[in-house]
Design an enzyme around this catalytic site. Structure first.
Site, PDB file in Angstrom:
ATOM      1  N   ARG A   9      61.490  28.813  51.681  1.00  0.00           N
ATOM      2  CA  ARG A   9      61.088  29.181  53.053  1.00  0.00           C
ATOM      3  C   ARG A   9      60.624  30.642  53.042  1.00  0.00           C
ATOM      4  O   ARG A   9      61.405  31.553  53.267  1.00  0.00           O
ATOM      5  CB  ARG A   9      62.280  29.006  54.009  1.00  0.00           C
ATOM      6  CG  ARG A   9      62.660  27.554  54.276  1.00  0.00           C
ATOM      7  CD  ARG A   9      63.806  27.463  55.273  1.00  0.00           C
ATOM      8  NE  ARG A   9      63.909  26.164  55.881  1.00  0.00           N
ATOM      9  CZ  ARG A   9      64.725  25.188  55.450  1.00  0.00           C
ATOM     10  NH1 ARG A   9      65.490  25.375  54.413  1.00  0.00           N
ATOM     11  NH2 ARG A   9      64.753  24.025  56.073  1.00  0.00           N
ATOM     12  N   ARG A  61      66.111  20.432  68.241  1.00  0.00           N
ATOM     13  CA  ARG A  61      67.027  20.563  67.101  1.00  0.00           C
ATOM     14  C   ARG A  61      68.006  21.715  67.265  1.00  0.00           C
ATOM     15  O   ARG A  61      69.010  21.804  66.567  1.00  0.00           O
ATOM     16  CB  ARG A  61      66.231  20.713  65.791  1.00  0.00           C
ATOM     17  CG  ARG A  61      65.419  21.980  65.704  1.00  0.00           C
ATOM     18  CD  ARG A  61      64.524  21.997  64.489  1.00  0.00           C
ATOM     19  NE  ARG A  61      65.173  22.560  63.311  1.00  0.00           N
ATOM     20  CZ  ARG A  61      64.533  22.864  62.187  1.00  0.00           C
ATOM     21  NH1 ARG A  61      63.251  22.620  62.057  1.00  0.00           N
ATOM     22  NH2 ARG A  61      65.180  23.398  61.194  1.00  0.00           N
ATOM     23  N   ASN A 107      63.976  17.662  59.614  1.00  0.00           N
ATOM     24  CA  ASN A 107      64.588  18.384  60.744  1.00  0.00           C
ATOM     25  C   ASN A 107      63.627  18.387  61.933  1.00  0.00           C
ATOM     26  O   ASN A 107      63.992  18.047  63.062  1.00  0.00           O
ATOM     27  CB  ASN A 107      64.916  19.835  60.358  1.00  0.00           C
ATOM     28  CG  ASN A 107      65.664  19.929  59.055  1.00  0.00           C
ATOM     29  OD1 ASN A 107      66.369  18.999  58.691  1.00  0.00           O
ATOM     30  ND2 ASN A 107      65.516  21.026  58.337  1.00  0.00           N
ATOM     31  N   ASP A 108      62.388  18.778  61.649  1.00  0.00           N
ATOM     32  CA  ASP A 108      61.404  18.792  62.727  1.00  0.00           C
ATOM     33  C   ASP A 108      60.917  17.391  63.045  1.00  0.00           C
ATOM     34  O   ASP A 108      60.659  17.073  64.210  1.00  0.00           O
ATOM     35  CB  ASP A 108      60.225  19.705  62.363  1.00  0.00           C
ATOM     36  CG  ASP A 108      60.539  21.157  62.666  1.00  0.00           C
ATOM     37  OD1 ASP A 108      61.130  21.413  63.733  1.00  0.00           O
ATOM     38  OD2 ASP A 108      60.225  22.033  61.849  1.00  0.00           O
ATOM     39  N   GLU A 138      56.020  16.576  59.235  1.00  0.00           N
ATOM     40  CA  GLU A 138      57.131  16.866  60.147  1.00  0.00           C
ATOM     41  C   GLU A 138      56.740  16.689  61.610  1.00  0.00           C
ATOM     42  O   GLU A 138      57.502  17.046  62.503  1.00  0.00           O
ATOM     43  CB  GLU A 138      57.749  18.247  59.877  1.00  0.00           C
ATOM     44  CG  GLU A 138      56.782  19.384  59.766  1.00  0.00           C
ATOM     45  CD  GLU A 138      57.449  20.713  59.405  1.00  0.00           C
ATOM     46  OE1 GLU A 138      58.691  20.791  59.354  1.00  0.00           O
ATOM     47  OE2 GLU A 138      56.717  21.686  59.185  1.00  0.00           O
ATOM     48  N   ARG A 167      56.470  27.481  50.654  1.00  0.00           N
ATOM     49  CA  ARG A 167      55.862  27.102  51.924  1.00  0.00           C
ATOM     50  C   ARG A 167      55.218  28.323  52.568  1.00  0.00           C
ATOM     51  O   ARG A 167      55.825  29.405  52.605  1.00  0.00           O
ATOM     52  CB  ARG A 167      56.940  26.532  52.848  1.00  0.00           C
ATOM     53  CG  ARG A 167      56.416  26.268  54.236  1.00  0.00           C
ATOM     54  CD  ARG A 167      57.386  25.507  55.062  1.00  0.00           C
ATOM     55  NE  ARG A 167      58.487  26.331  55.537  1.00  0.00           N
ATOM     56  CZ  ARG A 167      59.517  25.843  56.204  1.00  0.00           C
ATOM     57  NH1 ARG A 167      59.603  24.547  56.426  1.00  0.00           N
ATOM     58  NH2 ARG A 167      60.468  26.630  56.630  1.00  0.00           N
ATOM     59  N   HIS A 212      68.494  27.009  61.929  1.00  0.00           N
ATOM     60  CA  HIS A 212      68.322  27.651  60.628  1.00  0.00           C
ATOM     61  C   HIS A 212      69.539  28.411  60.140  1.00  0.00           C
ATOM     62  O   HIS A 212      69.669  28.670  58.951  1.00  0.00           O
ATOM     63  CB  HIS A 212      67.057  28.508  60.619  1.00  0.00           C
ATOM     64  CG  HIS A 212      65.839  27.653  60.497  1.00  0.00           C
ATOM     65  ND1 HIS A 212      65.169  27.179  61.596  1.00  0.00           N
ATOM     66  CD2 HIS A 212      65.258  27.094  59.418  1.00  0.00           C
ATOM     67  CE1 HIS A 212      64.186  26.403  61.188  1.00  0.00           C
ATOM     68  NE2 HIS A 212      64.218  26.332  59.872  1.00  0.00           N
ATOM     69  N   CYS A 219      62.281  17.415  52.190  1.00  0.00           N
ATOM     70  CA  CYS A 219      62.919  18.723  52.051  1.00  0.00           C
ATOM     71  C   CYS A 219      63.747  19.069  53.296  1.00  0.00           C
ATOM     72  O   CYS A 219      64.351  20.130  53.367  1.00  0.00           O
ATOM     73  CB  CYS A 219      61.903  19.809  51.750  1.00  0.00           C
ATOM     74  SG  CYS A 219      60.699  20.030  53.054  1.00  0.00           S
TER      75      CYS A 219
END
Ligand code: PEP
Ligand code: MG
Length: 551
Positions: free
Chosen positions: A295, A464, A453-454, A430, A331, A188, A501
């Protein structure tokens, strides 16, 4: 010339003095038998400094967002001098004959507990302000710099790694680049750097030594090179690259106001990812057509305590209103794994990415979830808000989320508080489970947004956060692309739209694949919008097909 090779995770060439970030140590220990006069004068000095800082913050807030925003800091400044609070600190100092730090901490906790125990919700919410004020005085007593960086000029910030909560608390106006010994492209902090448009390098390793503190260094966020004392040739190459970069930015300006449509008329929505209301300015200047991922957990990470319903409402409302009717997908809290928040007191887990995170926390802590949903629905009256749930694996989770939404809407209705009852609800795709269940899930919601990403992490069984997985962590892996296609087919068969996203959305080389799969929306960091738009406008969707992929 010194060249350190890392991995570029946020593009751009910048220079600045290297500044090694020190984690502030704010543990307060009680020192008995202190020199009372000396402690009192240290305390006075710290209070004076706190008031000066708060006055500057109030002025800045007034200029940027009006009188109302300045009130918070003015109230904090008044509290620093509040008679009862000061008396409580002095009583502790004299009664216990201790150091100023301990007395401030004790008085702060006593006052915060007193406010938290009050019946009135407004007064309860002031407990967080009291903690904030005492922390400021404590920071000044302990020489902890506000915003973490003691420099008058923007620096290249160096560290082993930075937790997202640390990155969020840094003063961005003082950072021209990030260089990390560890870290990963999908962590992140790298994502935050891209959102803020700050060049960044991770995985620089042990060669990045503290002896370089203060030395001028160049950062190339594309090649991953950190350069000190460049020779003439390298310097010229860096300058050329910088100039090209500026020219490209200017060229991209011509994309502002243009439609996101391919040469053969396929429209694709270009939205932005943000972490705070402050990022909306970048969304607007880059002409993002909406917000595909806010986020919300970053509000929690920035805070020392649970953000109240009102605090969250103000943040969501500010974004919804500023986007003037364009879609804003917020989210629900995605805490856990690398996003640790001390006051949540999460259990230590062996594999936190597979543990109690994201929607699991929301569903396990109904009060925390309810507070956030109330704030979100209240904000829905001020713009086109949509709510999205992270880390979904099962249909029952979505149904529970929807039940929580219905309960909150019922409450607001009874209280006469305005909200949009048709607020769209979506989920993140995800996890592999959500891909396999996509047809069932699509019947429950208004949209899907793929968190690549996930999804990459869970599909390929690759952490990750790790920076040494090399070619094993491959977001272009056919398994990930197939998962995307499966989710997109399920979405379209059930009449809903699907976006991306995760960071992969900004990967221009995959645009033909996304067009072939039929992705409807891409949500990317603000600085990626215009380059992506340029690419979309050059593409012919009908010619994009999946045959070239190694399925
Ligand atoms: C993702 O997983 O792709 C995503 C967008 O969410 P985050 O990076 O915050 O986990
Ligand atoms: Mg995710």
């Amino acid at each position: 010339m010194i060249l350190i090779q890392g991995k570029g995770v946020s593009r751009g060439v910048v220079k600045g003095p290297l500044y090694f970030y020190k984690k502030p140590d704010t543990t307060v220990v009680k020192v008995e038998g202190a020199d009372l006069d000396a402690e009192k004068s240290r305390l006075e000095e710290a209070k004076k400094k706190s008031i000066e800082q708060l006055e500057v913050l109030a002025e800045k807030a007034r200029e940027e967002a009006g009188d109302e925003s300045a009130i918070l800091f003015e109230t904090h400044a008044m509290f620093v001098e509040d008679d009862d609070f000061v008396e409580c600190i002095n009583d502790c100092l004299e009664g216990e004959n201790c150091n100023a730090e301990y007395a401030v901490k004790e008085a702060g906790e006593q006052f915060a507990a007193m406010f938290a125990a009050m019946d009135d919700a407004y007064m309860q919410a002031r407990a967080a302000d009291i903690r904030d004020v005492s922390q400021r005085i404590l920071n000044n007593l302990m020489g902890v710099v506000d915003g973490g960086i003691d420099s008058d000029v923007p620096v290249v910030l160096a560290a082993d790694d930075l937790a997202p909560s640390e990155t969020l608390q840094l003063d961005k106006s003082k950072i021209s680049g990030f260089v990390l010994r560890e870290g990963s492209s999908n962590g992140h902090t790298a994502i935050l750097a891209r959102t803020m448009g700050i060049p960044a390098i991770c995985g620089a390793g042990a060669e990045l030594v503290e002896a370089y503190q203060g030395r001028e260094c160049y950062v190339d966020g594309e090649t991953g090179q950190i350069i000190l004392d460049p020779d003439e040739l390298t310097l010229q190459a860096l300058r050329d690259k910088y100039e090209k970069q500026q020219e490209m930015k200017k060229l991209m300006e011509t994309m502002r106001g243009q439609e996101d449509v391919t040469l053969d008329g396929r429209k694709i929505k270009l939205y932005c990812n943000i972490g705070s209301p402050d990022d909306v300015a970048a969304v607007k200047s880059n002409d993002g057509q909406g917000i595909g991922l806010f986020r919300s957990e970053f509000l929690y990470l920035k805070s020392d305590d649970y953000p109240t319903e009102d605090e969250q409402f103000e943040a969501y409302k500010a974004v919804a209103a500023a986007m003037e009717g364009k879609r804003v997908i917020i989210r629900a809290l995605d805490i856990g794994a690398d996003k640790q928040v001390p006051y949540f007191n999460l259990q230590k887990e062996e594999n936190p990415a597979l543990g109690v995170r994201a929607i699991r926390i929301c569903l396990n802590r109904p009060e925390v979830f309810r507070t956030q949903l109330r704030a979100l629905y209240r904000a829905s009256a001020y713009g086109k808000v949509a709510i999205m749930f992270p880390m979904i694996t099962s249909v029952w989770e979505v149904r529970e989320c929807k039940r929580a939404c219905a309960a909150v809407m019922k409450e607001l209705k009874e209280e006469g508080i305005p909200f949009n009852p048709d607020t769209e609800i979506g989920i993140m795709i995800e996890t592999p489970a959500s891909v396999f269940m996509a047809s069932n899930l699509a019947k429950e919601v208004d949209f899907f947004s793929v968190g690549t990403n996930d999804l990459t992490q869970y599909t390929l069984a690759c952490d990750r956060q790790a920076n040494d997985l090399g070619k094993f962590f491959d977001p272009h892996h056919p398994a990930v692309l197939r998962a995307l296609k499966m989710a997109a087919d399920a979405a379209h068969e059930n009449g809903i739209w699907i976006g991306i996203c995760g960071e992969l959305g900004a990967d221009v080389s995959l645009l033909p694949t996304f067009l072939a799969i039929g992705i409807d929306e891409l949500s990317v960091s603000p600085s990626s919008v215009l380059p992506l738009r340029a690419e979309i406008r050059k593409s012919i969707a009908q010619l994009c097909n999946l045959e070239k992929l190694e399925w």
